[in-house]
Write a protein that holds these residues in place. Structure first.
Motif, PDB file in Angstrom:
ATOM      1  N   PRO A 168       0.816  -1.218   0.000  1.00  0.00           N
ATOM      2  CA  PRO A 168       0.000   0.000   0.000  1.00  0.00           C
ATOM      3  C   PRO A 168       0.849   1.268   0.000  1.00  0.00           C
ATOM      4  CG  PRO A 168      -0.794  -1.560   1.643  1.00  0.00           C
ATOM      5  CD  PRO A 168       0.532  -2.081   1.164  1.00  0.00           C
ATOM      6  N   ASN A 169       0.352   2.252  -0.671  1.00  0.00           N
ATOM      7  CA  ASN A 169       0.977   3.571  -0.645  1.00  0.00           C
ATOM      8  C   ASN A 169       0.952   4.102   0.791  1.00  0.00           C
ATOM      9  OD1 ASN A 169       1.297   6.517  -0.874  1.00  0.00           O
ATOM     10  ND2 ASN A 169       1.114   6.172  -3.065  1.00  0.00           N
ATOM     11  N   PRO A 170       2.037   4.698   1.264  1.00  0.00           N
ATOM     12  CA  PRO A 170       2.052   5.208   2.649  1.00  0.00           C
ATOM     13  C   PRO A 170       0.922   6.174   2.964  1.00  0.00           C
ATOM     14  CG  PRO A 170       4.267   5.232   1.716  1.00  0.00           C
ATOM     15  CD  PRO A 170       3.337   4.879   0.600  1.00  0.00           C
ATOM     16  N   VAL A 171       0.326   6.762   1.948  1.00  0.00           N
ATOM     17  CA  VAL A 171      -0.738   7.717   2.191  1.00  0.00           C
ATOM     18  C   VAL A 171      -1.982   7.053   2.782  1.00  0.00           C
ATOM     19  CG1 VAL A 171      -1.916   7.555  -0.033  1.00  0.00           C
ATOM     20  CG2 VAL A 171      -1.817   9.745   1.139  1.00  0.00           C
ATOM     21  N   PHE A 172      -2.081   5.732   2.617  1.00  0.00           N
ATOM     22  CA  PHE A 172      -3.240   5.005   3.140  1.00  0.00           C
ATOM     23  C   PHE A 172      -2.986   4.402   4.523  1.00  0.00           C
ATOM     24  CE2 PHE A 172      -3.691   4.446  -1.560  1.00  0.00           C
ATOM     25  CZ  PHE A 172      -4.803   5.259  -1.708  1.00  0.00           C
ATOM     26  N   LEU A 173      -1.769   4.501   5.028  1.00  0.00           N
ATOM     27  CA  LEU A 173      -1.434   3.907   6.318  1.00  0.00           C
ATOM     28  C   LEU A 173      -1.614   4.925   7.438  1.00  0.00           C
ATOM     29  CD1 LEU A 173       1.827   2.009   5.262  1.00  0.00           C
ATOM     30  CD2 LEU A 173      -0.539   1.140   5.329  1.00  0.00           C
ATOM     31  N   PRO A 174      -2.112   4.500   8.593  1.00  0.00           N
ATOM     32  CA  PRO A 174      -2.321   5.441   9.723  1.00  0.00           C
ATOM     33  C   PRO A 174      -0.997   6.058  10.168  1.00  0.00           C
ATOM     34  CG  PRO A 174      -3.493   3.372  10.090  1.00  0.00           C
ATOM     35  CD  PRO A 174      -2.600   3.141   8.914  1.00  0.00           C
ATOM     36  N   HIS A 175      -1.066   7.306  10.528  1.00  0.00           N
ATOM     37  CA  HIS A 175       0.112   8.037  10.987  1.00  0.00           C
ATOM     38  C   HIS A 175      -0.279   8.885  12.199  1.00  0.00           C
ATOM     39  CE1 HIS A 175       4.071   9.876  10.645  1.00  0.00           C
ATOM     40  NE2 HIS A 175       3.489  11.052  10.856  1.00  0.00           N
ATOM     41  N   THR A 176       0.600   8.935  13.182  1.00  0.00           N
ATOM     42  CA  THR A 176       0.313   9.688  14.407  1.00  0.00           C
ATOM     43  C   THR A 176       0.917  11.086  14.304  1.00  0.00           C
ATOM     44  OG1 THR A 176       0.291   7.656  15.720  1.00  0.00           O
ATOM     45  CG2 THR A 176       0.568   9.746  16.904  1.00  0.00           C
ATOM     46  N   TYR A 177       0.078  12.070  14.486  1.00  0.00           N
ATOM     47  CA  TYR A 177       0.495  13.469  14.418  1.00  0.00           C
ATOM     48  C   TYR A 177       0.388  14.092  15.804  1.00  0.00           C
ATOM     49  CZ  TYR A 177      -0.172  12.883   9.379  1.00  0.00           C
ATOM     50  OH  TYR A 177      -0.098  12.432   8.084  1.00  0.00           O
ATOM     51  N   THR A 178       1.375  14.898  16.134  1.00  0.00           N
ATOM     52  CA  THR A 178       1.353  15.625  17.401  1.00  0.00           C
ATOM     53  C   THR A 178       0.788  17.018  17.168  1.00  0.00           C
ATOM     54  OG1 THR A 178       3.299  14.412  18.180  1.00  0.00           O
ATOM     55  CG2 THR A 178       2.730  16.453  19.340  1.00  0.00           C
ATOM     56  N   LEU A 179      -0.163  17.394  17.962  1.00  0.00           N
ATOM     57  CA  LEU A 179      -0.789  18.702  17.797  1.00  0.00           C
ATOM     58  C   LEU A 179       0.222  19.815  18.048  1.00  0.00           C
ATOM     59  CD1 LEU A 179      -4.239  18.165  19.561  1.00  0.00           C
ATOM     60  CD2 LEU A 179      -3.670  17.958  17.136  1.00  0.00           C
ATOM     61  N   PRO A 180       0.174  20.896  17.290  1.00  0.00           N
ATOM     62  CA  PRO A 180       1.159  21.989  17.463  1.00  0.00           C
ATOM     63  C   PRO A 180       0.961  22.767  18.760  1.00  0.00           C
ATOM     64  CG  PRO A 180      -0.515  22.593  15.860  1.00  0.00           C
ATOM     65  CD  PRO A 180      -0.751  21.144  16.190  1.00  0.00           C
ATOM     66  N   PHE A 181      -0.074  22.500  19.496  1.00  0.00           N
ATOM     67  CA  PHE A 181      -0.307  23.192  20.771  1.00  0.00           C
ATOM     68  C   PHE A 181      -0.835  22.174  21.777  1.00  0.00           C
ATOM     69  CE2 PHE A 181      -4.221  23.166  18.437  1.00  0.00           C
ATOM     70  CZ  PHE A 181      -5.195  22.918  19.387  1.00  0.00           C
ATOM     71  N   ILE A 182      -0.706  22.470  23.036  1.00  0.00           N
ATOM     72  CA  ILE A 182      -1.207  21.595  24.096  1.00  0.00           C
ATOM     73  C   ILE A 182      -2.567  22.119  24.537  1.00  0.00           C
ATOM     74  CG2 ILE A 182      -0.800  20.690  26.411  1.00  0.00           C
ATOM     75  CD1 ILE A 182       2.170  21.020  25.939  1.00  0.00           C
ATOM     76  N   PRO A 183      -3.628  21.365  24.281  1.00  0.00           N
ATOM     77  CA  PRO A 183      -4.967  21.854  24.664  1.00  0.00           C
ATOM     78  C   PRO A 183      -5.132  21.867  26.179  1.00  0.00           C
ATOM     79  CG  PRO A 183      -5.075  19.603  23.868  1.00  0.00           C
ATOM     80  CD  PRO A 183      -3.664  20.051  23.643  1.00  0.00           C
ATOM     81  N   PRO A 184      -5.966  22.744  26.705  1.00  0.00           N
ATOM     82  CA  PRO A 184      -6.221  22.780  28.163  1.00  0.00           C
ATOM     83  C   PRO A 184      -6.804  21.455  28.651  1.00  0.00           C
ATOM     84  CG  PRO A 184      -7.062  24.747  27.066  1.00  0.00           C
ATOM     85  CD  PRO A 184      -6.671  23.788  25.980  1.00  0.00           C
ATOM     86  N   HIS A 185      -6.550  21.151  29.908  1.00  0.00           N
ATOM     87  CA  HIS A 185      -7.017  19.870  30.457  1.00  0.00           C
ATOM     88  C   HIS A 185      -8.529  19.784  30.482  1.00  0.00           C
ATOM     89  CE1 HIS A 185      -2.974  18.613  31.596  1.00  0.00           C
ATOM     90  NE2 HIS A 185      -2.762  19.827  32.135  1.00  0.00           N
ATOM     91  N   TRP A 186      -9.190  20.904  30.688  1.00  0.00           N
ATOM     92  CA  TRP A 186     -10.646  20.854  30.825  1.00  0.00           C
ATOM     93  C   TRP A 186     -11.343  20.560  29.496  1.00  0.00           C
ATOM     94  CZ3 TRP A 186     -13.279  24.357  27.835  1.00  0.00           C
ATOM     95  CH2 TRP A 186     -12.570  25.467  27.359  1.00  0.00           C
ATOM     96  N   THR A 187     -10.616  20.677  28.372  1.00  0.00           N
ATOM     97  CA  THR A 187     -11.234  20.378  27.074  1.00  0.00           C
ATOM     98  C   THR A 187     -11.255  18.881  26.773  1.00  0.00           C
ATOM     99  OG1 THR A 187      -9.114  20.639  25.944  1.00  0.00           O
ATOM    100  CG2 THR A 187     -10.526  22.602  26.138  1.00  0.00           C
TER     101      THR A 187
END
Length: 486
Positions: free
Chosen positions: A331-350
């Protein structure tokens, strides 16, 4: 005893009283004078002819006459063909449109599941019919001007263009088959030159067919044919390449355009108020934006479903494959799951996660859905402008209830073109293939160098334990005999 006079009208006989004769004479004179002057005769219901015995005949209520003599209004109405009401006409048109819609959907999905070769046949048929419809718009004047070769040249340029484009696709995707065949090898290695000479022959024939007094018209036809080739055949070529790259790259663009068209209509009639463009008065800004949102959502859902099937995501390596046999590939890598880190840390209450696992294809489908919603409809606007130029409602009647094939495919061409360019630029993985290696060896190496490559590959496979020593000895001895024999 007073004798009544009789007056004959065709096959009927009417007995008239003496009092009615003067009126009848006056009526005949009036009709004679009016007919001699070219005017229509007055109707007999206006009191010009009075009958004294009208009250003596029950049910006598004639108000008009006909050529057969004293026909009543009721008899005229019975003889007239009954016209369908507006509701019946709309009902009949809706039934026809629905039947052909179901038929086209069945053919589309049936060919797609039956195999890639059947989809290619469908695309070929669509481009030929569309080309015929577009060319037919300007072919009527050619018949009036008695220009014999105009239509022949149109089809010749279509055939030569299809030969070039189809050949390019076949050679590119099936090098490992075409380049090792003794008959096909000359056509493959000299394909572009052959295609060029075919076009030059058509060009020379066109110049030779020019007739004095028709130069402007014939050059207009020449330009019109080439515009049709670019807008229809060239774009269909890239759609066909999408099929070879994987069924998903053909199916998704088609479905995105269809989805956008459906929801543009639904959103437009639901809350559309502001006109979008004058070329299509029924298009609204609200429907345009609403269809974009709906197309993006449907695109995410379809992509998530299609990525699970190798039949859709694998490039074509077997034209005999279908939905049941499937295809195998990495399979083309575009179809494989990939883990992305968000560019910011969301607040805990969200309670939002800091990472997101998703296949890159979901980001690409957003771009494709946006193009299908915001750019591809302008292909339809272009077609609308073209039809208004020639004062026609549809390009043809190839599909009952839907108009012409071009009317249904006006947005698919530009969308398929975009899908190919986007795939080649951002998604395709370029690596050596069997076909490309064979092409390089055949076109760039001499016969002795090609045999050296074969011996080297045989030794490499022996060292890897793939083949036995007898294979290496057999190839070495027979290749040397071949060299000595030459």
């Amino acid at each position: 005893m007073t004798k009544k006079s009789s007056v004959h009208f065709g096959n009927r006989e009417r007995r008239m009283s003496k009092d009615s004769l003067p009126d009848l004479m006056e009526g005949n004179k009036a009709r004679s004078s009016s007919r001699s002057s070219g005017a229509k005769s007055p109707t007999r219901s206006n009191g010009a002819i009075r009958r004294s015995d009208k009250q003596d005949r029950p049910g006598y209520d004639r108000t008009d006459t006909s050529a057969s003599g004293w026909a009543t209004e009721n008899e005229d109405d019975e003889n007239k063909p009954k016209e369908l009401s507006d509701f019946e006409k709309k009902k009949e048109a809706f039934i026809t449109r629905a039947i052909w819609s179901v038929l086209m959907i069945g053919i589309f999905f049936g060919s797609m599941f039956a195999g890639h070769i059947y989809v290619i046949i469908i695309v070929t048929a669509v481009q030929i019919i569309s080309f015929k419809e577009v060319i037919a718009i300007s072919n009527v004047p050619s018949r009036a001007r008695s220009l014999r070769f105009t239509k022949t040249l149109n089809w010749y340029f279509l055939g030569s263009t299809m030969y070039y484009l189809y050949g390019e696709s076949v050679i590119y995707y099936f090098k490992h088959i075409v380049l090792i065949d003794r008959v096909l090898l000359p056509f493959a290695t000299h394909h572009r030159f052959i295609s060029f000479m075919l076009y030059v022959m058509g060009f020379v024939f066109f110049v030779g067919s020019l007739q004095k007094g028709h130069y402007k018209f014939q050059f207009t036809q020449f330009a019109w044919t080439h515009m049709a080739l670019y807008l229809i055949v060239v774009q269909a070529h890239f759609i066909m390449n999408n099929i070879f790259e994987g069924m998903i790259w053909f199916f998704l663009p088609v479905m995105l355009v269809i989805t956008n068209d459906i929801f543009a209509y639904i959103c437009g009639i639901t809350f559309g108020r502001t006109q979008l463009i004058k070329l299509s008065p029924k298009k609204t800004v609200e429907g345009f934006v609403g269809a974009w949102i709906c197309t993006v959502i449907i695109g995410f859902a379809l992509t998530n479903l299609l990525m699970r099937s190798r039949y859709f995501i694998c490039p074509v390596n077997d034209l005999g494959a279908n939905i049941f046999t499937g295809l195998t590939c990495e399979p083309n890598p575009v179809f494989l799951p990939h883990t992305y880190t968000l560019p910011f840390i969301p607040p805990h209450w969200t309670l939002l996660p800091t990472t997101l696992t998703v296949s890159p294809m979901q980001f690409h489908i957003f771009i494709m859905s946006t193009f299908a919603s915001l750019i591809a409809p302008f292909g339809g606007f272009f077609a609308s402008g073209l039809k208004r130029t020639f004062n026609i409602k549809d390009f043809g009647d190839s599909i009952p209830g839907h108009g012409g094939m071009t009317d249904r495919m006006d947005c698919q061409g530009i969308m398929g073109f975009f899908a190919f360019m986007y795939y080649q630029s951002f998604i395709a993985v370029y690596k050596a293939s069997v076909g490309s290696v064979i092409e390089t060896a055949i076109n760039g190496l001499t016969a002795e160098e090609q045999m050296e490559v074969v011996r080297g590959l045989a030794k490499h496979l022996y060292n890897q334990g793939v083949v036995g020593a007898e294979v290496v000895e057999y190839l070495g001895s027979h290749l040397r005999m071949g060299v000595m024999g030459r």
